[in-house]
Scaffold this motif. Structure first.
Motif, PDB file in Angstrom:
ATOM      1  N   LEU A  71       0.855  -1.185   0.000  1.00 32.38           N
ATOM      2  CA  LEU A  71       0.000   0.000   0.000  1.00 32.38           C
ATOM      3  C   LEU A  71       0.894   1.238   0.000  1.00 32.38           C
ATOM      4  O   LEU A  71       1.895   1.303   0.730  1.00 32.38           O
ATOM      5  CB  LEU A  71      -0.903  -0.022   1.249  1.00 32.38           C
ATOM      6  CG  LEU A  71      -1.888   1.135   1.413  1.00 32.38           C
ATOM      7  CD1 LEU A  71      -2.907   1.142   0.268  1.00 32.38           C
ATOM      8  CD2 LEU A  71      -2.617   0.999   2.765  1.00 32.38           C
ATOM      9  N   ARG A  72       0.498   2.274  -0.855  1.00 34.71           N
ATOM     10  CA  ARG A  72       1.233   3.524  -0.897  1.00 34.71           C
ATOM     11  C   ARG A  72       0.261   4.685  -0.832  1.00 34.71           C
ATOM     12  O   ARG A  72      -0.875   4.582  -1.299  1.00 34.71           O
ATOM     13  CB  ARG A  72       2.067   3.640  -2.188  1.00 34.71           C
ATOM     14  CG  ARG A  72       3.218   2.660  -2.269  1.00 34.71           C
ATOM     15  CD  ARG A  72       4.196   3.040  -3.362  1.00 34.71           C
ATOM     16  NE  ARG A  72       3.572   3.010  -4.684  1.00 34.71           N
ATOM     17  CZ  ARG A  72       4.234   3.301  -5.823  1.00 34.71           C
ATOM     18  NH1 ARG A  72       5.520   3.641  -5.772  1.00 34.71           N
ATOM     19  NH2 ARG A  72       3.613   3.251  -6.978  1.00 34.71           N
ATOM     20  N   LEU A  73       0.734   5.810  -0.238  1.00 31.72           N
ATOM     21  CA  LEU A  73      -0.004   7.074  -0.244  1.00 31.72           C
ATOM     22  C   LEU A  73       0.802   8.050  -1.110  1.00 31.72           C
ATOM     23  O   LEU A  73       1.988   8.312  -0.844  1.00 31.72           O
ATOM     24  CB  LEU A  73      -0.163   7.616   1.187  1.00 31.72           C
ATOM     25  CG  LEU A  73      -0.801   9.005   1.304  1.00 31.72           C
ATOM     26  CD1 LEU A  73      -2.222   9.008   0.727  1.00 31.72           C
ATOM     27  CD2 LEU A  73      -0.840   9.460   2.773  1.00 31.72           C
ATOM     28  N   LEU A  74       0.149   8.590  -2.166  1.00 33.78           N
ATOM     29  CA  LEU A  74       0.798   9.483  -3.127  1.00 33.78           C
ATOM     30  C   LEU A  74       0.224  10.883  -3.006  1.00 33.78           C
ATOM     31  O   LEU A  74      -0.958  11.058  -2.672  1.00 33.78           O
ATOM     32  CB  LEU A  74       0.597   8.970  -4.559  1.00 33.78           C
ATOM     33  CG  LEU A  74       0.889   7.481  -4.815  1.00 33.78           C
ATOM     34  CD1 LEU A  74       0.547   7.115  -6.253  1.00 33.78           C
ATOM     35  CD2 LEU A  74       2.344   7.168  -4.520  1.00 33.78           C
ATOM     36  N   ASN A  75       1.051  11.887  -3.300  1.00 33.66           N
ATOM     37  CA  ASN A  75       0.527  13.258  -3.348  1.00 33.66           C
ATOM     38  C   ASN A  75      -0.127  13.515  -4.688  1.00 33.66           C
ATOM     39  O   ASN A  75      -0.227  12.619  -5.546  1.00 33.66           O
ATOM     40  CB  ASN A  75       1.625  14.265  -3.019  1.00 33.66           C
ATOM     41  CG  ASN A  75       2.747  14.258  -4.033  1.00 33.66           C
ATOM     42  OD1 ASN A  75       2.606  13.710  -5.136  1.00 33.66           O
ATOM     43  ND2 ASN A  75       3.887  14.866  -3.682  1.00 33.66           N
ATOM     44  N   SER A  76      -0.530  14.751  -4.907  1.00 30.64           N
ATOM     45  CA  SER A  76      -1.306  15.068  -6.109  1.00 30.64           C
ATOM     46  C   SER A  76      -0.485  14.902  -7.384  1.00 30.64           C
ATOM     47  O   SER A  76      -1.043  14.724  -8.471  1.00 30.64           O
ATOM     48  CB  SER A  76      -1.834  16.502  -6.029  1.00 30.64           C
ATOM     49  OG  SER A  76      -0.759  17.423  -5.883  1.00 30.64           O
ATOM     50  N   SER A  77       0.835  14.937  -7.272  1.00 29.65           N
ATOM     51  CA  SER A  77       1.676  14.768  -8.460  1.00 29.65           C
ATOM     52  C   SER A  77       2.120  13.331  -8.637  1.00 29.65           C
ATOM     53  O   SER A  77       2.893  13.025  -9.543  1.00 29.65           O
ATOM     54  CB  SER A  77       2.905  15.686  -8.359  1.00 29.65           C
ATOM     55  OG  SER A  77       3.680  15.346  -7.227  1.00 29.65           O
ATOM     56  N   GLY A  78       1.690  12.456  -7.733  1.00 28.92           N
ATOM     57  CA  GLY A  78       2.006  11.042  -7.845  1.00 28.92           C
ATOM     58  C   GLY A  78       3.257  10.639  -7.112  1.00 28.92           C
ATOM     59  O   GLY A  78       3.681   9.476  -7.240  1.00 28.92           O
ATOM     60  N   SER A  79       3.855  11.541  -6.336  1.00 25.80           N
ATOM     61  CA  SER A  79       5.041  11.170  -5.563  1.00 25.80           C
ATOM     62  C   SER A  79       4.613  10.444  -4.277  1.00 25.80           C
ATOM     63  O   SER A  79       3.601  10.792  -3.649  1.00 25.80           O
ATOM     64  CB  SER A  79       5.861  12.410  -5.208  1.00 25.80           C
ATOM     65  OG  SER A  79       6.304  13.058  -6.373  1.00 25.80           O
ATOM     66  N   SER A  80       5.433   9.472  -3.910  1.00 20.68           N
ATOM     67  CA  SER A  80       5.104   8.660  -2.745  1.00 20.68           C
ATOM     68  C   SER A  80       5.394   9.420  -1.449  1.00 20.68           C
ATOM     69  O   SER A  80       6.480   9.980  -1.288  1.00 20.68           O
ATOM     70  CB  SER A  80       5.914   7.363  -2.761  1.00 20.68           C
ATOM     71  OG  SER A  80       5.652   6.596  -1.615  1.00 20.68           O
ATOM     72  N   LEU A  81       4.409   9.438  -0.547  1.00 24.81           N
ATOM     73  CA  LEU A  81       4.567  10.059   0.779  1.00 24.81           C
ATOM     74  C   LEU A  81       4.794   8.995   1.867  1.00 24.81           C
ATOM     75  O   LEU A  81       5.651   9.165   2.739  1.00 24.81           O
ATOM     76  CB  LEU A  81       3.325  10.888   1.124  1.00 24.81           C
ATOM     77  CG  LEU A  81       3.016  12.064   0.199  1.00 24.81           C
ATOM     78  CD1 LEU A  81       1.710  12.740   0.635  1.00 24.81           C
ATOM     79  CD2 LEU A  81       4.159  13.078   0.216  1.00 24.81           C
ATOM     80  N   TYR A  82       3.979   7.950   1.867  1.00 21.72           N
ATOM     81  CA  TYR A  82       4.064   6.898   2.882  1.00 21.72           C
ATOM     82  C   TYR A  82       3.904   5.549   2.193  1.00 21.72           C
ATOM     83  O   TYR A  82       3.117   5.415   1.245  1.00 21.72           O
ATOM     84  CB  TYR A  82       2.976   7.039   3.948  1.00 21.72           C
ATOM     85  CG  TYR A  82       3.038   8.338   4.734  1.00 21.72           C
ATOM     86  CD1 TYR A  82       3.866   8.431   5.854  1.00 21.72           C
ATOM     87  CD2 TYR A  82       2.272   9.440   4.370  1.00 21.72           C
ATOM     88  CE1 TYR A  82       3.917   9.615   6.586  1.00 21.72           C
ATOM     89  CE2 TYR A  82       2.323  10.622   5.102  1.00 21.72           C
ATOM     90  CZ  TYR A  82       3.141  10.708   6.211  1.00 21.72           C
ATOM     91  OH  TYR A  82       3.205  11.862   6.943  1.00 21.72           O
TER      92      TYR A  82
END
Length: 894
Positions: A71-82
């Motif tokens: 599982l990944r959390l991405l920001n609005s530009s698609g970069s991985s945060l968590y």
């Protein structure tokens, strides 16, 4: 929580992501939404789009896996945060600190698997205050309670490492700080005004934190800090419980004065800053004080101190257990001191009481013992033993061999007692635990004795000491050696006992005794071996009896104080008239006899001549008069007649004045029995043919049924008719033959069962026997399933019909209660005396109706069965028969 499935397959990129707003109606909320879908080897990535409307803590979860997925959390530009990349089917979870905006949750795998994706958010409660140091702490002013929410965190979109709060307290008290509502680990600290830490709570994980501290008025700080890299909202609650007003001074000089010391109570408070509460009391004379301390919420202790503050006694119970100090004190100034345990704050109640201690009556040493003189009868003393007077001594003399009884009762604490001889050697000790009564019974010779009443430890108690001495049972050995004289026919004369006995050489002869060896003498030596006096009766200060001189058969005899001689040869020559039932009525002696012509009939002797009163059953047949009873100067008896059957009769000594009282008319008999006199009334039992056997009364020339107490024509007559004043007690049998104790005042309504419950003693088992009156109390013997066959008493009321004492306590080998089987009950000097067994011996006992006053009186055969019998009261002496195991059955006297 809403669950979604069956939606179009989410794309693998943020451009083709599934918009969750379509399903949940907008941005994420605190309500968890679940999206159910699957991955495959041709579809290894699903992307979900969501928005948060403000800075938030989002929580993403992935479970329900059948193979590995991440599982990944991405920001609005698609970069991985968590990222969460657990291996295998272990669930994945992400907790993120993010700003408002658009984000993506991405599920990634390599093989086929179903999954549940959960999404929720929590708004960050950041206050944006500049409160990250003591100097910039948020000032919340003067408080007694405060509640706020905020945020701390060291990573993510929102960062706020510390929150400081400043506040004022105007009162001393207990400060309570609670930090809860945590999503991650956070800790809390309490600082003094100078910045010194005075309290902290550092629980692990997201466990709630709490601080409780006793504080004084002033300025304080609180710090809330994220424990590790992370973030969390929190709820902070502050409350102060102010200390009560301090009424007790903190020093000896400022102690609260509680004079005069009486029964009272005082409420106050102690904690770490108010840790000594003093109470002063002044005693003008010796007293027994009793203080109890009841803490409310925490441990507090109690001390008794002297005028200089030195400890006299302490009570240090743990927790909120009650502390108690009970102690005797001499006159002086004293203090009670209440202190808290370390770190404890608690309200408490101090209760006080005091009892004056009278001047000491009994000295404290053997050489100065209180001299009570010669102990003859009973003497009672009331005194005190305790811390200020640990021992009381009494001394007394015994001028004869005597029995000795001691009871120490009315105790409020443990006290023990000893009987000592003149050399201070212990004869006997009674040392029961607690405030149980103490008892000593002993046989004493001539000499001087001492009683020692004492306490040990911190015991303090008032007491009542009862000492009684009495002449011990003395044997009058008539047949010396192991032979038995078998005394019988014990008969009361004027301060003289008349009886029959066999001294081993002359057979059964007539004897008398005044209780002394010197004046216990044989009166006759007639027809050795066959004289056999019987039916002894005192009439006109002379003793009348039946005997056989070997010449004229068994006839009526008299002993006039000098010699014994035959009164009348009623059945002439060698024939025997067999006089029996000798009964005195006025100036006549009535008896039954058979002159050889008329059968056994009623006779009378007027002091000069003997004559038949009436030939009730004419001819040689016998009317067999029985139950001869004197009722107010009138003779009543029962007799048989061919016309009337066996009925009640009365006689004034003349033929015409001897009349039948026909209860059951005709030749059938009413069979009267148990004739009992109460004043001018005669009570008896009889059967009229319809009511069965019941109690009847003859009064004012007429006989009447008292009450048909047992319905039907019952066949068992009441027994043990016994009078106390104007009340008749008796044992009645129910229709199922169960004996019951009843009483009657002679009326129908006044004839009632004494104990109402027919399933309890004395209305069970063998029922009551041996009914004996002492004053207004009826004593009797009955069976109870708990105590066995024991001594009971009643005053005629249900509640006061009770067991006197379980003399032989415990059970036998069959788990049945042991039986003391009291017998031979007599009233001696207004006290009940009787024979009973206690498991080790069978001796004479006495009872005043109380447990402590029911005790073994004699000690005749300490290792066996003395078997006292024939207890007979003559003035101030009690005669009976018994054996000591060596001399056989002989006459004894008390």
């Amino acid at each position: 929580m809403p669950t979604y499935s069956g939606f179009p397959d989410p794309g693998s990129t943020i451009a083709t992501a599934l918009d969750t707003a379509t399903y949940i109606g907008g941005s994420l909320t605190s309500t968890t939404s679940i999206f159910q879908n699957s991955l495959s080897s041709s579809d290894i990535r699903d992307t979900y789009k969501f928005t948060v409307s403000s800075s938030s803590i989002v929580t993403l979860g992935l479970d329900g896996l059948s193979s590995n997925a991440d599982l990944r959390l991405l920001n609005s530009s698609g970069s991985s945060l968590y990222n969460s990349t657990n291996s295998g089917t272990t669930p994945e979870s992400i907790r993120g600190n993010i700003a408002a905006g658009t984000y993506y949750a991405q599920v990634l795998g390599t093989t086929s698997t179903n999954y549940n994706l959960s999404l929720s958010s929590e708004i960050i409660l950041e206050s944006n205050r500049s409160d990250n140091s003591l100097g910039t702490a948020f000032d919340i002013g003067t408080i007694t309670s405060y509640n706020t929410t905020d945020f701390v965190g060291s990573t993510g979109a929102v960062v706020d490492d510390n929150d400081y709060y400043k506040f004022q307290l105007n009162n001393n008290g207990n400060l309570s700080i609670n930090l809860n509502g945590l999503g991650a680990n956070a800790d809390v600290y309490l600082f003094s005004s100078s910045g010194t830490i005075i309290g902290s709570s550092v629980q692990s994980g997201n466990a709630s934190e709490s601080i409780n501290s006793n504080v004084s008025q002033g300025t304080y700080y609180i710090r809330v800090v994220q424990a590790t890299s992370g973030f969390t909202n929190y709820n902070l609650q502050i409350s102060l419980v102010s200390d009560p007003v301090d009424n007790a001074g903190n020093t000896l000089g400022t102690a609260r004065n509680i004079n005069p010391l009486t029964t009272n109570s005082y409420s106050d408070f102690v904690n770490s800053s108010d840790n000594k509460d003093y109470y002063r009391f002044d005693l003008t004379s010796a007293a027994l004080i009793n203080f109890t301390l009841a803490p409310v919420t925490g441990n507090a202790d109690l001390q008794l101190v002297d005028i200089n503050g030195n400890n006299i006694q302490s009570s240090n119970q743990s927790g909120t257990a009650i502390d108690t100090i009970r102690r005797s004190l001499n006159a002086g100034i004293y203090y009670a001191l209440v202190t808290p345990a370390t770190g404890v704050a608690t309200n408490y109640t101090l209760s006080t009481s005091a009892q004056a201690i009278a001047a000491d009556q009994a000295p404290n040493s053997f050489s100065t013992a209180k001299d009570i003189g010669t102990l003859n009868g009973s003497q009672t003393f009331n005194d005190f033993v305790g811390n200020i007077d640990t021992i009381d001594y009494y001394t007394f003399k015994s001028n004869t061999n005597s029995g000795f009884n001691l009871t120490l009762n009315e105790l409020i604490d443990n006290a023990d007692v000893q009987l000592l001889d003149s050399n201070a050697s212990v004869i006997q000790t009674s040392a029961q635990s607690g405030n149980t009564n103490e008892t000593i019974n002993a046989n004493l010779g001539v000499g001087t004795y001492y009683v020692r009443v004492y306490v040990s430890g911190s015991a303090n108690t008032y007491y009542t000491l009862n000492l009684s001495g009495y002449s011990q049972a003395r044997m009058l050995d008539l047949n010396s050696g192991s032979g038995s004289s078998n005394p019988s026919n014990l008969t009361v004369g004027s301060n003289i006992l008349y009886f029959t006995a066999n001294d081993g050489s002359t057979g059964s002869q007539l004897w008398k005794s005044d209780g002394t060896v010197a004046n216990t003498t044989r009166l006759t030596n007639i027809n050795s071996g066959n004289f056999n006096p019987a039916n002894l009766t005192v009439f006109n200060n002379k003793l009348y009896f039946s005997a056989n001189d070997g010449v004229k058969g068994r006839e009526l005899w008299v002993y006039d104080g000098t010699q014994a001689q035959i009164v009348s040869d009623i059945n002439p020559n060698s024939g025997s008239s067999n006089p029996t039932n000798l009964t005195v009525v006025g100036n006549k002696l009535f008896f039954t006899a058979d002159d050889g012509t008329h059968g056994q009939e009623l006779w009378e002797y007027n002091g000069t001549t003997s004559a038949i009163v009436k030939d009730i059953y004419p001819g040689v047949n016998s009317s067999k008069p029985l139950n001869l009873t004197n009722v107010n100067g009138q003779l009543f008896f029962t007799a048989n007649n061919p016309t009337y059957g066996t009925e009640l009769w009365s006689s004034d000594g003349t033929q015409n004045g001897t009349q039948v009282i026909d209860i059951r008319t005709g030749v059938l008999s009413s069979s009267p029995n148990s004739l009992t006199s109460i004043g001018s009334s005669l009570y008896f039992t009889a059967n009229n043919g319809t009511s069965g056997f019941e109690v009847w009364k003859y009064q004012a020339g007429a006989a009447s049924l008292v009450k048909d107490a047992t319905s039907g024509n019952n066949s068992v007559a009441p027994e043990y008719l016994t009078a106390i004043g104007n009340t008749l007690y008796f044992v009645k049998y129910s229709n199922n033959f169960q004996p019951e104790l009843w009483k009657s005042d002679g009326t129908v309504n006044g004839t009632v069962r004494v104990k109402n419950d027919t399933t309890q003693a004395p209305n069970i088992g063998t029922g009551p026997t041996d009914l004996t009156a002492v004053g207004n109390t009826l004593y009797f013997v009955t069976y109870d399933s708990a105590s066995g066959l024991e001594l009971w008493k009643t005053d005629g009321t249900d509640n006061n019909t009770v067991l006197v004492k379980d003399i032989w306590a415990g059970n036998d080998s069959n788990s049945q209660p042991n039986n003391s089987v009291p017998t031979n009950l007599v009233n001696f000097n207004s006290t009940l005396y009787f024979a009973a067994s206690d498991g080790s011996s069978r001796e004479v006992w006495s009872s005043d109706g109380t447990v402590s006053g029911t005790r073994k009186f004699s000690n005749i055969y300490t290792t066996g069965i003395a078997n006292p019998a024939k207890l007979t009261v003559v003035g101030t002496r009690l005669f009976f028969t018994a054996t000591n195991g060596t001399n056989g059955t002989e006459l004894w006297v008390i």
